[in-house]
Design a protein around this motif. Sequence first.
Motif, PDB file in Angstrom:
ATOM      1  N   SER A  23     104.733 -79.495  27.505  1.00  0.00           N
ATOM      2  CA  SER A  23     103.431 -79.144  27.158  1.00  0.00           C
ATOM      3  C   SER A  23     103.283 -78.875  25.566  1.00  0.00           C
ATOM      4  O   SER A  23     102.612 -79.643  24.833  1.00  0.00           O
ATOM      5  CB  SER A  23     102.772 -78.169  28.004  1.00  0.00           C
TER       6      SER A  23
ATOM      7  N   GLN B  65     101.632 -81.480  22.854  1.00  0.00           N
ATOM      8  CA  GLN B  65     100.506 -81.205  21.987  1.00  0.00           C
ATOM      9  C   GLN B  65     100.807 -81.402  20.581  1.00  0.00           C
ATOM     10  O   GLN B  65     100.059 -81.701  19.773  1.00  0.00           O
ATOM     11  CB  GLN B  65     100.373 -79.693  22.053  1.00  0.00           C
TER      12      GLN B  65
ATOM     13  N   ILE C 165      92.883 -74.886  17.531  1.00  0.00           N
ATOM     14  CA  ILE C 165      92.950 -74.661  18.958  1.00  0.00           C
ATOM     15  C   ILE C 165      94.511 -75.130  19.153  1.00  0.00           C
ATOM     16  O   ILE C 165      95.033 -74.338  20.101  1.00  0.00           O
ATOM     17  CB  ILE C 165      92.273 -75.745  19.754  1.00  0.00           C
TER      18      ILE C 165
ATOM     19  N   ASN D 148      96.768 -72.142  18.248  1.00  0.00           N
ATOM     20  CA  ASN D 148      96.290 -71.066  19.227  1.00  0.00           C
ATOM     21  C   ASN D 148      97.091 -71.228  20.728  1.00  0.00           C
ATOM     22  O   ASN D 148      97.772 -70.256  21.278  1.00  0.00           O
ATOM     23  CB  ASN D 148      94.832 -70.950  19.395  1.00  0.00           C
ATOM     24  N   ARG D 149      96.913 -72.293  20.897  1.00  0.00           N
ATOM     25  CA  ARG D 149      97.592 -72.688  22.430  1.00  0.00           C
ATOM     26  C   ARG D 149      99.110 -72.741  22.333  1.00  0.00           C
ATOM     27  O   ARG D 149      99.618 -72.174  23.281  1.00  0.00           O
ATOM     28  CB  ARG D 149      96.963 -74.134  22.894  1.00  0.00           C
ATOM     29  N   ASN D 150      99.450 -73.145  21.227  1.00  0.00           N
ATOM     30  CA  ASN D 150     100.965 -73.274  21.059  1.00  0.00           C
ATOM     31  C   ASN D 150     101.639 -71.802  20.904  1.00  0.00           C
ATOM     32  O   ASN D 150     102.575 -71.626  21.316  1.00  0.00           O
ATOM     33  CB  ASN D 150     101.282 -73.904  19.687  1.00  0.00           C
TER      34      ASN D 150
ATOM     35  N   ASP E  37     102.130 -70.685  24.504  1.00  0.00           N
ATOM     36  CA  ASP E  37     102.982 -71.292  25.177  1.00  0.00           C
ATOM     37  C   ASP E  37     104.520 -70.909  24.755  1.00  0.00           C
ATOM     38  O   ASP E  37     105.547 -70.480  25.304  1.00  0.00           O
ATOM     39  CB  ASP E  37     103.029 -72.947  24.606  1.00  0.00           C
TER      40      ASP E  37
END
Length: 136
Positions: A30, A34, A61, A64-66, A69
Amino acid sequence: MNTIMKNGPKLKLAPYRKILERKAEEVRHSMSAQKAAQVVSRLDVPSDEGDLSQHHHEEWIFLNRNTIDMKLLREVADALHRIDQGTYGICPECEEPISAKRLDAVPWARYCVTCQEQIAARIADGEIVEFQEADR
Ligand SMILES: [Zn+2]
């Protein structure tokens, strides 16, 4: 399967190791997906102010998502390390075994439910800042 795996009181680690390894793989995938998406979006040079702020928003975004993860990946890696060390499934706070039910729900759980709740309360009080358990 063999004498070692015979229904001892010890927690069977093999299934958890498998789950954790698969989870680590999934998060890595994932993250690289990204990253690839970000590289592609970088190729579109923003033409005006509006595009630029949209671009920044997407980047935010992504970051932040990274971060989430990264945190999860670190927790999964830590759990795998604990399996190697033979400390997996033991709460480092109260040194009691963590219930199989909890480990089935959150295989990378470090603390038992009781200690986890106490830690969460301490975070809420601003007593500690760092630790927070990632959710899946
Ligand atoms: Zn505990």
